[in-house]
Design a protein around this motif. Sequence first.
Motif, mmCIF file in Angstrom:
data_model
loop_
_atom_site.group_PDB
_atom_site.id
_atom_site.type_symbol
_atom_site.label_atom_id
_atom_site.label_comp_id
_atom_site.label_asym_id
_atom_site.label_seq_id
_atom_site.Cartn_x
_atom_site.Cartn_y
_atom_site.Cartn_z
ATOM 1 N N ASP A 128 11.259 -1.364 8.040
ATOM 2 C CA ASP A 128 11.325 0.092 7.899
ATOM 3 C C ASP A 128 10.064 0.604 7.207
ATOM 4 O OD1 ASP A 128 11.910 2.767 7.234
ATOM 5 O OD2 ASP A 128 14.050 2.339 7.054
ATOM 6 N N GLN A 129 9.223 1.284 7.961
ATOM 7 C CA GLN A 129 7.993 1.800 7.390
ATOM 8 C C GLN A 129 8.247 2.933 6.399
ATOM 9 O OE1 GLN A 129 4.544 2.459 9.940
ATOM 10 N NE2 GLN A 129 5.516 1.265 11.560
ATOM 11 N N SER A 130 9.301 3.714 6.602
ATOM 12 C CA SER A 130 9.602 4.802 5.672
ATOM 13 C C SER A 130 9.873 4.270 4.272
ATOM 14 C CB SER A 130 10.816 5.607 6.161
ATOM 15 O OG SER A 130 10.501 6.388 7.287
ATOM 16 N N VAL A 131 10.621 3.190 4.203
ATOM 17 C CA VAL A 131 10.914 2.571 2.909
ATOM 18 C C VAL A 131 9.640 2.001 2.297
ATOM 19 C CG1 VAL A 131 12.085 0.622 1.805
ATOM 20 C CG2 VAL A 131 13.336 2.101 3.381
ATOM 21 N N ALA A 132 8.816 1.371 3.127
ATOM 22 C CA ALA A 132 7.580 0.781 2.622
ATOM 23 C C ALA A 132 6.631 1.839 2.084
ATOM 24 C CB ALA A 132 6.912 -0.043 3.726
ATOM 25 N N ILE A 133 6.489 2.955 2.799
ATOM 26 C CA ILE A 133 5.557 3.989 2.332
ATOM 27 C C ILE A 133 6.091 4.675 1.074
ATOM 28 C CG2 ILE A 133 6.419 5.937 3.691
ATOM 29 C CD1 ILE A 133 2.738 5.049 2.846
ATOM 30 N N THR A 134 7.401 4.717 0.912
ATOM 31 C CA THR A 134 7.965 5.265 -0.324
ATOM 32 C C THR A 134 7.529 4.433 -1.516
ATOM 33 O OG1 THR A 134 9.885 6.189 0.829
ATOM 34 C CG2 THR A 134 10.101 5.828 -1.543
ATOM 35 N N LEU A 135 7.552 3.104 -1.366
ATOM 36 C CA LEU A 135 7.087 2.219 -2.436
ATOM 37 C C LEU A 135 5.583 2.326 -2.610
ATOM 38 C CD1 LEU A 135 7.553 -0.039 -4.522
ATOM 39 C CD2 LEU A 135 7.331 -1.681 -2.639
ATOM 40 N N GLU A 136 4.836 2.292 -1.514
ATOM 41 C CA GLU A 136 3.373 2.338 -1.608
ATOM 42 C C GLU A 136 2.902 3.611 -2.299
ATOM 43 O OE1 GLU A 136 -0.718 3.124 -0.899
ATOM 44 O OE2 GLU A 136 0.894 4.333 -0.046
ATOM 45 N N ALA A 137 3.450 4.754 -1.895
ATOM 46 C CA ALA A 137 3.036 6.016 -2.493
ATOM 47 C C ALA A 137 3.533 6.150 -3.929
ATOM 48 C CB ALA A 137 3.548 7.185 -1.649
ATOM 49 N N GLY A 138 4.744 5.652 -4.182
ATOM 50 C CA GLY A 138 5.269 5.732 -5.541
ATOM 51 C C GLY A 138 4.426 4.969 -6.537
ATOM 52 N N VAL A 139 3.929 3.806 -6.115
ATOM 53 C CA VAL A 139 3.104 2.978 -6.995
ATOM 54 C C VAL A 139 1.638 3.397 -6.925
ATOM 55 C CG1 VAL A 139 2.299 0.631 -7.472
ATOM 56 C CG2 VAL A 139 4.679 1.022 -6.827
ATOM 57 N N GLY A 140 1.087 3.422 -5.696
ATOM 58 C CA GLY A 140 -0.345 3.621 -5.533
ATOM 59 C C GLY A 140 -0.822 5.027 -5.805
ATOM 60 N N LEU A 141 -0.012 6.029 -5.430
ATOM 61 C CA LEU A 141 -0.422 7.415 -5.598
ATOM 62 C C LEU A 141 0.278 8.106 -6.752
ATOM 63 C CD1 LEU A 141 -0.464 8.534 -1.843
ATOM 64 C CD2 LEU A 141 -2.364 7.698 -3.236
ATOM 65 N N GLY A 142 1.498 7.697 -7.046
ATOM 66 C CA GLY A 142 2.237 8.333 -8.127
ATOM 67 C C GLY A 142 1.911 7.780 -9.499
ATOM 68 N N ALA A 143 1.980 6.455 -9.620
ATOM 69 C CA ALA A 143 1.825 5.816 -10.930
ATOM 70 C C ALA A 143 0.417 5.298 -11.204
ATOM 71 C CB ALA A 143 2.836 4.670 -11.064
ATOM 72 N N MET A 144 -0.249 4.774 -10.189
ATOM 73 C CA MET A 144 -1.536 4.121 -10.411
ATOM 74 C C MET A 144 -2.605 5.042 -11.003
ATOM 75 S SD MET A 144 -2.858 1.126 -10.429
ATOM 76 C CE MET A 144 -1.753 0.148 -9.390
ATOM 77 N N PRO A 145 -2.723 6.309 -10.581
ATOM 78 C CA PRO A 145 -3.721 7.181 -11.225
ATOM 79 C C PRO A 145 -3.499 7.322 -12.730
ATOM 80 C CG PRO A 145 -3.003 8.148 -9.161
ATOM 81 C CD PRO A 145 -2.089 6.984 -9.439
ATOM 82 N N ILE A 146 -2.239 7.376 -13.136
ATOM 83 C CA ILE A 146 -1.953 7.487 -14.572
ATOM 84 C C ILE A 146 -2.327 6.195 -15.282
ATOM 85 C CG2 ILE A 146 -0.090 7.769 -16.266
ATOM 86 C CD1 ILE A 146 1.265 9.641 -14.263
ATOM 87 N N TYR A 147 -2.033 5.062 -14.649
ATOM 88 C CA TYR A 147 -2.394 3.780 -15.246
ATOM 89 C C TYR A 147 -3.907 3.606 -15.328
ATOM 90 C CZ TYR A 147 -2.909 -1.253 -15.843
ATOM 91 O OH TYR A 147 -3.286 -2.504 -16.295
ATOM 92 N N ARG A 148 -4.619 3.982 -14.273
ATOM 93 C CA ARG A 148 -6.068 3.794 -14.238
ATOM 94 C C ARG A 148 -6.811 4.768 -15.160
ATOM 95 N NH1 ARG A 148 -6.477 -1.145 -12.404
ATOM 96 N NH2 ARG A 148 -6.073 -1.457 -10.186
ATOM 97 N N PHE A 149 -6.374 6.021 -15.180
ATOM 98 C CA PHE A 149 -7.190 7.054 -15.816
ATOM 99 C C PHE A 149 -6.492 7.822 -16.927
ATOM 100 C CE2 PHE A 149 -8.272 6.887 -11.187
ATOM 101 C CZ PHE A 149 -9.432 6.142 -11.340
#
Length: 391
Positions: free
Chosen positions: A85-106
């Motif tokens: 299921d790509q919908s489930v995968a993109i939910t995880l990818e965006a939640g981590v990579g776009l939602g949380a990662m900017p806060i962790y990095r910067f």
Amino acid sequence: MTDFIAQGNLPDEYADLAKGVRDFAQRVVAPVSAQHDKDHTFPYEVVSGMAEMGLFGIPFPEEFGGMGGDYFALCLALEELAKVDQSVAITLEAGVGLGAMPIYRFGSQEQKEQWLPMLASGEALGGFGLTEAGAGSDASGTRTTAKEDGDEWVINGSKQFITNSGTDITKLVTVTAVTGESQTADGRVKKEISTIIVPTNTPGFTAEPAYDKVGWNASDTHPLSFSDVRVPKANLLGERGRGYANFLRILDEGRIAIAALAVGAAQGCVDESVKYAKERQAFGHAIGEYQAIQFKIARMEARAHTARSAYYNAAALMLAGKPFKKAASIAKMIASEAAMDNARDATQIHGGYGFMNEYVVSRHYRDSKILEIGEGTTEVQLMLIARELSL
């Protein structure tokens, strides 16, 4: 990590993670995927299960509620989920990579302590508001503004195509906004782009009605509007004026993750086609006995294998602290094209059944096109590769 490119040579901790997510995908995700796709509903029960497994915290330190893993581990999880299921995968990818990662990095220490534990636990989701009607890859097109007023930023504007931006558990969206302007030596106006964290309960923030999409129907995607949205100046994420530059780093990493997701989709099409070719009878034989079908599936497997090697390589460079921009673009381009090509071939192999929405390959056919568009189109990847070659 270079030996990861050799298939089947994953260290135990990575192999165990992949197996665990694979089992979860078959046991929890697969039974509900078709219905969520049909109803265009967000799979809260699946997301809750991923949260319990710690998937949203894979690449974050334990001090912030994470699992203490790395980006490659996240990619393995994305690949396994996307097979089903790509919908489930993109939910995880965006939640981590776009939602949380900017806060962790910067983010500042205070911002990390405030937001990362809930994002890493999967208790909350975050989104990233970059794209506008006239701005995406072109930062100069950004129209959303953030003006200083005392100790606050006042934000006005709109964003579009923002993933995880309107769910019941979405708690923040980080937005790019024009925070100032300067004039260059040749008289041109240069926009100062910064990123600002906007909690979703802030007055004036609105997640507009969700899009009616071709695919990724169980993924949450909205246009956003900001009308005199006031947040503390402390919500500035990273250095003022470095917002767009910082997000380019996030996109470089994200392209590896999208490549992993695309590989999962490509491999899922192979797996479904092999199974169908062994079961479907025509002219007295399983269609998998015919060379035309064998060769088509063999090409599909070759595409998935090549794309996997490309994202493994990009991830290895990234984790080794070496330049990885070109490798990430190559992986993203190859993998997204493999997903689309494999989805088309898998649909052809399934014949009329491949045109029925309840079949996994039909969803991959609809879902995979966005992989050639989102987080940098194929054309953008070609431009970046050429630039890395000094062209």
